[in-house]
Design a protein around this motif. Structure first.
Motif, PDB file in Angstrom:
ATOM      1  N   ALA A  34      10.179  17.052   5.491  1.00 31.07           N
ATOM      2  CA  ALA A  34       9.274  16.798   4.373  1.00 31.07           C
ATOM      3  C   ALA A  34       8.485  15.540   4.703  1.00 31.07           C
ATOM      4  O   ALA A  34       9.065  14.469   4.871  1.00 31.07           O
ATOM      5  N   THR A  35       7.164  15.658   4.820  1.00 29.64           N
ATOM      6  CA  THR A  35       6.372  14.509   5.244  1.00 29.64           C
ATOM      7  C   THR A  35       5.177  14.292   4.326  1.00 29.64           C
ATOM      8  O   THR A  35       4.572  15.246   3.826  1.00 29.64           O
ATOM      9  N   ASP A  36       4.841  13.025   4.097  1.00 31.36           N
ATOM     10  CA  ASP A  36       3.723  12.663   3.229  1.00 31.36           C
ATOM     11  C   ASP A  36       3.239  11.272   3.624  1.00 31.36           C
ATOM     12  O   ASP A  36       3.994  10.488   4.204  1.00 31.36           O
ATOM     13  N   VAL A  37       1.982  10.958   3.292  1.00 32.88           N
ATOM     14  CA  VAL A  37       1.459   9.613   3.562  1.00 32.88           C
ATOM     15  C   VAL A  37       1.977   8.597   2.548  1.00 32.88           C
ATOM     16  O   VAL A  37       1.952   7.391   2.793  1.00 32.88           O
TER      17      VAL A  37
ATOM     18  N   PRO B  78      21.457  18.360   2.983  1.00 31.11           N
ATOM     19  CA  PRO B  78      21.434  17.457   4.137  1.00 31.11           C
ATOM     20  C   PRO B  78      20.491  17.891   5.238  1.00 31.11           C
ATOM     21  O   PRO B  78      20.203  17.110   6.151  1.00 31.11           O
ATOM     22  N   ASN B  79      19.993  19.146   5.181  1.00 25.88           N
ATOM     23  CA  ASN B  79      19.086  19.617   6.235  1.00 25.88           C
ATOM     24  C   ASN B  79      17.630  19.242   5.977  1.00 25.88           C
ATOM     25  O   ASN B  79      16.741  19.648   6.722  1.00 25.88           O
ATOM     26  N   VAL B  80      17.365  18.447   4.917  1.00 26.67           N
ATOM     27  CA  VAL B  80      16.010  17.943   4.676  1.00 26.67           C
ATOM     28  C   VAL B  80      15.880  16.551   5.289  1.00 26.67           C
ATOM     29  O   VAL B  80      16.648  15.648   4.984  1.00 26.67           O
ATOM     30  N   ARG B  81      14.884  16.397   6.155  1.00 18.46           N
ATOM     31  CA  ARG B  81      14.580  15.106   6.769  1.00 18.46           C
ATOM     32  C   ARG B  81      13.223  14.645   6.250  1.00 18.46           C
ATOM     33  O   ARG B  81      12.245  15.377   6.313  1.00 18.46           O
ATOM     34  N   VAL B  82      13.159  13.421   5.737  1.00 23.50           N
ATOM     35  CA  VAL B  82      11.939  12.928   5.088  1.00 23.50           C
ATOM     36  C   VAL B  82      11.243  11.934   6.002  1.00 23.50           C
ATOM     37  O   VAL B  82      11.882  11.047   6.582  1.00 23.50           O
ATOM     38  N   LEU B  83       9.917  12.096   6.137  1.00 24.79           N
ATOM     39  CA  LEU B  83       9.137  11.286   7.073  1.00 24.79           C
ATOM     40  C   LEU B  83       7.849  10.825   6.403  1.00 24.79           C
ATOM     41  O   LEU B  83       7.047  11.641   5.967  1.00 24.79           O
ATOM     42  N   ARG B  84       7.638   9.510   6.333  1.00 25.62           N
ATOM     43  CA  ARG B  84       6.359   8.971   5.861  1.00 25.62           C
ATOM     44  C   ARG B  84       5.441   8.842   7.065  1.00 25.62           C
ATOM     45  O   ARG B  84       5.710   8.092   7.992  1.00 25.62           O
ATOM     46  N   ASP B  85       4.355   9.608   7.039  1.00 28.18           N
ATOM     47  CA  ASP B  85       3.507   9.675   8.227  1.00 28.18           C
ATOM     48  C   ASP B  85       2.132  10.194   7.830  1.00 28.18           C
ATOM     49  O   ASP B  85       1.958  10.787   6.764  1.00 28.18           O
ATOM     50  N   ASP B  86       1.177   9.986   8.693  1.00 32.05           N
ATOM     51  CA  ASP B  86      -0.184  10.471   8.496  1.00 32.05           C
ATOM     52  C   ASP B  86      -0.320  11.841   9.142  1.00 32.05           C
ATOM     53  O   ASP B  86      -0.343  11.976  10.365  1.00 32.05           O
TER      54      ASP B  86
ATOM     55  N   GLN C 257       0.850  -1.184   0.000  1.00 28.61           N
ATOM     56  CA  GLN C 257       0.000   0.000   0.000  1.00 28.61           C
ATOM     57  C   GLN C 257       0.886   1.234   0.000  1.00 28.61           C
ATOM     58  O   GLN C 257       1.752   1.389   0.873  1.00 28.61           O
ATOM     59  N   ASP C 258       0.679   2.090  -0.971  1.00 25.25           N
ATOM     60  CA  ASP C 258       1.484   3.307  -1.035  1.00 25.25           C
ATOM     61  C   ASP C 258       1.207   4.211   0.161  1.00 25.25           C
ATOM     62  O   ASP C 258       2.113   4.825   0.710  1.00 25.25           O
ATOM     63  N   SER C 259      -0.036   4.264   0.591  1.00 31.60           N
ATOM     64  CA  SER C 259      -0.446   5.177   1.672  1.00 31.60           C
ATOM     65  C   SER C 259      -0.269   4.536   3.043  1.00 31.60           C
ATOM     66  O   SER C 259      -0.769   3.438   3.294  1.00 31.60           O
ATOM     67  N   ILE C 260       0.398   5.254   3.933  1.00 33.30           N
ATOM     68  CA  ILE C 260       0.538   4.759   5.309  1.00 33.30           C
ATOM     69  C   ILE C 260      -0.812   4.775   6.024  1.00 33.30           C
ATOM     70  O   ILE C 260      -1.054   3.961   6.931  1.00 33.30           O
TER      71      ILE C 260
END
Length: 368
Positions: free
Chosen positions: A253-256, A274-282, A71-74
């Motif tokens: 940077a966060t996205d589902v 390097p100051n961009v942190r990526v987070l997969r989250d709702d 599932q692409d979406s968390i």
């Protein structure tokens, strides 16, 4: 169809509303069409982009064992887990790659709207599957086009179309053409000062949409900040521009979407940020309360095929939670939606930064 009461499934933790459903006619038609194949190959079932668990749990009720699910979406992942209960041990989550898809015999799939996403995933299924792989890809008729048949036909020598039922159809792809996707190059493009990955399945094809352009037009007016969040980052173009604007800040940077966060991470890498942190989250739930100085948001105004403001409301509340007192939420939205009153109520005093007949940008300040 099954001994599972699909009508009992919920959308939670996604937005719940009387007009939004957790299982639709497409889910039921896919399961009915694939029932004999599932019974014949109970150990070879792969489910792709199951919205809230109907396909996965329906397949298990039909006798499938060890179902693999991507599932692409968390949010969809969490909804499936919540609906599964004790059945959670009967499926496992896999990545969008050869290993996760290898040897699948029966593929159940809610058709994506994006032809690029359809092509990308069908290509992988063909490459990773065997000669007897069969795909059951269903959708609402109003969202289906003949091009979808053509795309699936690139990878399966036979594509059959079921009769319509409750405004849904299923495309059945069989006789796997075994097309290899080895050696495909990523689609890297330029957007002003930013190089980015245009990834299939990411909103707007990974390109910079017109609403985000309205936010970038006021970039120089943003306040000083040490911690900045791009809430719903897509391919990460806005996050990259924010990291350039705030080189000493922590930019989250966060996205589902799994496809979106992978693209955003690659965009940050391509631009040496390097100051961009990526987070997969709702809705950025993993970001602590009162920890952020600035949030930028271009909220969606639809939920699947339905126009609905519930997702935007959820994102406004999340932004308010994560902002420090005095922190600001900068939002762009279709001018006809008139979100200003809600932003004022949920976040705090809200002023208009810019407005065109199509889009409005506002700044809302979090109160103590």
């Amino acid at each position: 169809m099954t001994d599972l009461d699909l009508s009992a499934l919920r959308r939670w933790p996604d937005v719940e509303s009387p007009e939004l459903v957790a299982v639709d006619a497409t889910d039921r038609l896919i399961l009915d069409t694939a029932a004999e194949a599932i019974a014949a190959h109970p150990d070879g079932v792969l489910v792709i982009d199951d919205n809230y668990g109907a396909l996965t749990l329906g397949a298990i009720a039909l006798g499938a064992r060890g179902v693999r699910v991507h599932q692409d979406s968390i949010v969809a992942e969490r909804a499936l887990a919540a609906n599964a209960g004790e059945r959670a041990r009967e499926y496992r989550t896999v990545a969008l790659d050869d290993e996760g898809f290898a040897g699948a015999r029966v593929v159940l799939w809610q058709l994506p709207r994006s032809l690029d996403r359809l092509d990308d995933v069908a290509h992988l299924i063909s490459d990773a599957g065997g000669p007897e792989t069969t795909v059951y890809a269903g959708g609402r008729i109003k969202h289906m086009t003949p091009r979808m048949n053509e795309v699936l036909g690139r990878y399966f020598d036979r594509v059959d179309v079921t009769h319509a039922r409750q405004k849904s159809r299923v495309l059945v792809g069989s006789e796997n053409a075994m097309v290899s996707c080895r050696g495909m190059l990523p689609d890297v493009r330029d957007e002003g000062a930013v190089r980015y990955l245009a990834a299939p399945g990411v909103f707007n094809g990974g390109r910079l949409d017109i609403g985000t352009r309205a936010l970038l037009a006021v970039l120089d007016e943003l306040p000083d900040a040490r911690t900045v969040v791009d809430l719903g980052c897509g391919s990460g173009i806005l996050a990259a521009r924010l990291a350039q604007r705030y080189p000493d800040a922590d930019v989250i940077a966060t996205d589902v979407s799994a496809a979106a966060v992978a693209a955003a991470a690659r965009t940050a890498e391509l631009n040496g940020l390097p100051n961009v942190r990526v987070l997969r989250d709702d809705a950025g739930q993993g970001i602590p309360d009162s920890s952020v100085d600035l949030v930028l948001l271009n909220p969606p105004f639809h939920d699947g095929g339905a126009v609905h403001t519930g997702i935007a409301s959820k994102l406004f509340a999340s932004a308010a939670r994560m902002l420090r007192p005095g922190g600001e939420l900068w939002t762009v939205y279709n001018s006809a939606l008139a979100y200003r009153g809600e932003l004022q109520r949920v976040v705090g005093p809200t002023r208009q930064v810019s407005r065109t007949p199509k889009f409005t940008v506002t700044s809302s300040t979090r109160q103590p």
